[in-house]
Design an enzyme around this catalytic site. Structure first.
Site, PDB file in Angstrom:
ATOM      1  N   SER A 279       0.858  -1.196   0.000  1.00  0.00           N
ATOM      2  CA  SER A 279       0.000   0.000   0.000  1.00  0.00           C
ATOM      3  C   SER A 279       0.884   1.232   0.000  1.00  0.00           C
ATOM      4  CB  SER A 279      -0.871  -0.002   1.264  1.00  0.00           C
ATOM      5  OG  SER A 279      -0.090   0.437   2.382  1.00  0.00           O
ATOM      6  N   ASP A 280       0.275   2.402  -0.222  1.00  0.00           N
ATOM      7  CA  ASP A 280       1.044   3.614   0.037  1.00  0.00           C
ATOM      8  C   ASP A 280       0.904   3.911   1.527  1.00  0.00           C
ATOM      9  OD1 ASP A 280       1.579   6.621  -1.941  1.00  0.00           O
ATOM     10  OD2 ASP A 280       2.468   5.961  -0.063  1.00  0.00           O
ATOM     11  N   TRP A 281       1.628   4.935   2.007  1.00  0.00           N
ATOM     12  CA  TRP A 281       1.676   5.225   3.429  1.00  0.00           C
ATOM     13  C   TRP A 281       0.255   5.478   3.969  1.00  0.00           C
ATOM     14  CZ3 TRP A 281       6.340   6.526   6.445  1.00  0.00           C
ATOM     15  CH2 TRP A 281       6.063   6.900   7.740  1.00  0.00           C
ATOM     16  N   GLY A 282      -0.259   4.525   4.716  1.00  0.00           N
ATOM     17  CA  GLY A 282      -1.573   4.705   5.315  1.00  0.00           C
ATOM     18  C   GLY A 282      -2.718   4.675   4.324  1.00  0.00           C
ATOM     19  N   SER A 283      -2.465   4.256   3.104  1.00  0.00           N
ATOM     20  CA  SER A 283      -3.537   4.342   2.100  1.00  0.00           C
ATOM     21  C   SER A 283      -4.658   3.358   2.385  1.00  0.00           C
ATOM     22  CB  SER A 283      -2.972   4.113   0.699  1.00  0.00           C
ATOM     23  OG  SER A 283      -2.478   2.791   0.556  1.00  0.00           O
TER      24      SER A 283
END
Ligand code: GLC
Length: 746
Positions: A279-283
């Site tokens: 995932s992207d950061w916290g996505s």
């Protein structure tokens, strides 16, 4: 130079060969993965699916690692720390599965290369490959083995801050440069300790963020997704990118981190991708504010069921995945698939056999070879947009220069965005370089005029004007601070910030010739400034060696060969403006500009075609545009046939001649247009290019071969088709000029 396209095809074939091996049941790595997986508890499996940002050797982190609750750590930057955490993972956790350490090493680790948009301006994949290889050598020396790059989001909106990190507006150029970066990061052998796993990001459609506002919603019809935004990612799969990363945006209402169509149907089922998706950061967690998930538990469920293998800093899997599996909301098979992808990455990196990093006293940063490559990249990325009266390169008659502007001596800004580890103290600025190279030959008067790009304090302007009056020529270094582009750095007004335009106008009044050098993270609207300057060089934040590179170009030791990887708008109201646009039913013609319309003009007295009254329909400079210190003549366009069957290739060639007196490189570009089809097609699409160096007077035949695949498009029935009909083709020096031919597919 072998057309990159041939090498590009070579990578593709290699990719398929490797892919067939990895999918083969006899692959020993798969056997090891399955054997290890069979020993793992559900908790240990989920532990691999968590990626956390480094907190050094904190007790918390050491505890989590020992408990097998972390699969990857990002942002740890020294080998002692990574080795200690790795030792804990291997010696203290039950199964001893190694960690993989990651970092955003986007356009350099210590030696900073031009931002990716600048590297794309070189139209030379070797530049991108070199930059990535240097970055891998430097970053791996501190224990990093996975970079979150290349960013291959096609972007046609310079308001978007992350256009800086992209390779521009064209899917083919982005594919070529992205594949080169993957090759550079991953090297010949991913198990080599100097190799980094690449990460094709952000999957997908992030560059279509509405209004160029970061993280914003996207609406992308399937044909556009397939034709514009996905091709670089499909090329990344074929180039064996070890990992992919989700994008923050929703596509047509479904966030990428919870998008089974994107992550399973396309990435896994269609493209047969066997790498790892993070995932992207916290996505994953951000699907809650998206309004797609009610809470973190639902976010974990939707992400896992959308085949997101690893959760970067979302804590969704860490907190909820075990209960989701136990409740049946997420099958253990789904978890197994994710963990297999993660273990496969670690095996491919050789981490089970060689998990530690050699702790060197002297780290391989800023080597002379790296700095030379960075300088060459910056030279090749420099675009000459205007050169009235051939003022450039400066000749021996110039006895004094005034070096002015907020970017003339801005070591932190010239390295641009997304270089966390670059050190400004190692930057060589334009002023440094000009003083070092020419300080003993000509008089150099330095006066910034403005302290930084947004500076509105005009007190310094008078000092700058005074400096200008003492010089034979003014070198005006304008642009953006690094902080004005990159993630969450979108601008609604993309003109020169601060009082730079006023400064230029005052300098112009001196009557001295002005060379404007723009150093920015995006195309800026510089129509007025371009009219005022006698010459314009554009340098997308060109890195550690921007100064020596620009000095070489300005004083003629190097010839500029950069070409725009993105269209330069006249004004922001034209955005989105890009070369591969549709023709519309009323293509622009008989343009009456707003100032030419007579007062009292009748409503029907001016044209009814597609353009802006106050801008016309053309950009300031088109995609693929860039001048040289010589001229290139294009003649003798020839086609192998005027008619081809649907299964035939066609070869298109012409002669390019260097008619000037400087050896120079030219990017010869091939465009096509499918004139009539069941879906309207762009007026032009880049299909190949070849950067060739020609001696003065040298002529060379440049040949391109187009395959049926390259002439096909994604139709409304959701499949790639080649339809019969008329095609136009061009070979030229940019997207607006070229020799035109035609052929028919029967
Ligand atoms: C950021 C970016 C992504 C980056 C990641 C880790 O938010 O969107 O490109 O790789 O977080 O820093």
């Amino acid at each position: 130079m072998i057309s990159f396209y041939k090498k590009f095809i070579g990578y593709i074939c290699l990719g398929f060969l490797l892919a067939s091996f990895t999918n083969d049941g006899n692959d020993p790595t798969e056997a090891k993965i399955n054997e290890l997986l069979s020993k793992m508890t559900l908790e240990e499996k989920i532990g691999q699916m968590n990626q956390l940002t480094g907190t050094g050797l904190s007790d918390d982190m050491k505890g989590l690692v020992a408990a097998g609750k972390v699969g990857s750590i990002l942002n740890e930057l020294d080998a002692k720390t990574t080795n200690e955490l790795q030792r804990i993972a291997i010696e203290n956790s039950r199964l001893g599965i190694p960690l993989v350490f990651a970092r955003d090493v986007v356009h350099g680790f210590k030696t900073i290369f031009p931002i990716p948009l600048g590297q794309a301006a070189s139209w030379n994949p070797q530049v991108a490959e070199n930059g990535a290889r240097v970055a891998a050598m430097e970053a791996s020396s501190v224990g990093i083995r996975w970079t979150f790059a290349p960013m291959i989001d096609v972007s046609r909106d310079p308001r978007w801050g992350r256009i800086a990190e992209s390779c521009g507006e064209d899917p083919y150029l982005t594919s070529v440069m992205g594949v080169a970066m993957i090759k550079g990061f991953q090297g010949e052998d991913l198990t080599d300790p100097s190799s980094l796993a690449a990460c094709a990001k952000h999957f997908a459609g992030y560059g279509a963020s509405e209004a160029g506002k970061d993280y914003n919603t996207t609406w992308i019809p399937e044909p556009q997704l397939r034709e514009v935004f996905l091709p670089p990612f499909e090329a990344a799969v074929k180039a064996n990118a070890a990992t992919f990363m989700c994008s923050f945006n929703d596509i047509n209402g479904v966030p990428s981190s919870g998008n089974p169509y994107l992550n399973k149907t396309i990435l896994r089922d269609e493209w047969k991708y066997d790498g790892m998706l993070v995932s992207d950061w916290g996505s994953i967690e951000q699907m809650i504010p998206h309004g797609f998930c009610a809470d973190l538990k639902e976010a974990a469920e939707k992400a896992a069921n959308a085949a997101v293998d690893m959760d970067m800093m979302g804590y969704a899997y860490m907190v909820h995945l075990e209960e989701l599996v136990k409740s049946g909301a997420v099958s253990e098979k789904t978890v197994d698939e994710a963990v297999k992808n993660i273990l496969r990455l670690k095996f491919r990196l050789g981490l089970f056999d060689n998990p530690y990093t050699e702790e060197k006293e002297i780290l391989p940063f800023y080597t002379p070879e790296a700095l030379q490559m960075a300088k060459e990249a910056a030279i090749e990325s420099t675009i000459l947009l205007k050169n009235d009266k051939n003022i450039l390169p400066l000749n021996d008659n110039i006895k004094s220069v005034a070096v002015i502007g907020p970017l003339s001596d801005a070591p932190a800004d010239q390295i641009g965005t997304w270089c966390f580890d670059g050190e400004p103290e190692h930057s060589v600025t334009p002023l440094n370089a000009i003083q070092a190279e020419y300080g003993n030959k000509i008089k150099i008067i330095a006066e910034k005029g403005l302290a930084y790009s947004r500076d509105k304090d005009q007190q310094g302007i008078s000092r700058a004007v005074a400096a200008a009056q003492q010089a034979d020529v003014i070198l005006f270094f304008a642009g953006e601070e690094a902080v004005l582009s990159g993630e969450a750095r979108s601008r609604a007004d993309i003109s020169l910030p601060g009082a730079q335009s006023q400064l230029l106008s005052e300098l112009k009044k001196s009557g001295k010739p002005v060379v404007m050098v723009v150093m920015a993270g995006r195309p800026l609207t510089i129509q007025k400034e371009t009219e005022e300057a006698d010459a314009v060089l554009y340098s997308f934040h060109a890195g550690t060696m921007a100064g020596p590179a620009l000095a070489d170009v300005i004083f003629g030791k190097a010839v500029p060969s950069g070409k725009l990887p993105v269209t330069m708008p006249r004004m922001v109201g034209q955005v989105p403006i890009y070369y591969a646009h549709k023709n519309t039913g009323r293509p622009a013609s008989n343009i009456d500009l707003i100032d030419d319309i007579p007062v009292g003009a009748e409503q029907t007295s001016i044209g009814f075609t597609s353009y802006h009254l106050d801008a016309g329909d053309s950009p300031l400079f088109p995609f693929g545009y860039g001048l040289s210190y010589t001229n290139f003549e294009y003649t003798d366009l020839k086609l192998s046939s005027n008619e081809i069957d649907k299964n035939q290739n066609i070869t298109i060639r012409c002669t390019v001649k260097n008619t000037g007196n400087r050896e120079a490189a030219e990017v010869v570009q091939l465009y096509v247009r499918n004139v009539v089809a069941s879906l309207v097609r762009p007026v032009k699409e880049l299909k190949d290019f070849n950067k060739v160096t020609l001696k003065p007077g040298e002529a060379r035949e440049i040949s391109f071969t187009l395959t049926p695949e390259q002439l096909s498009f994604w139709d409304l029935n959701n499949k790639r088709v080649l339809e019969t009909g008329l095609f136009h083709c061009w070979i030229g020096t940019n997207s607006a000029e070229g020799l035109q031919g035609s052929f028919t597919v029967r």
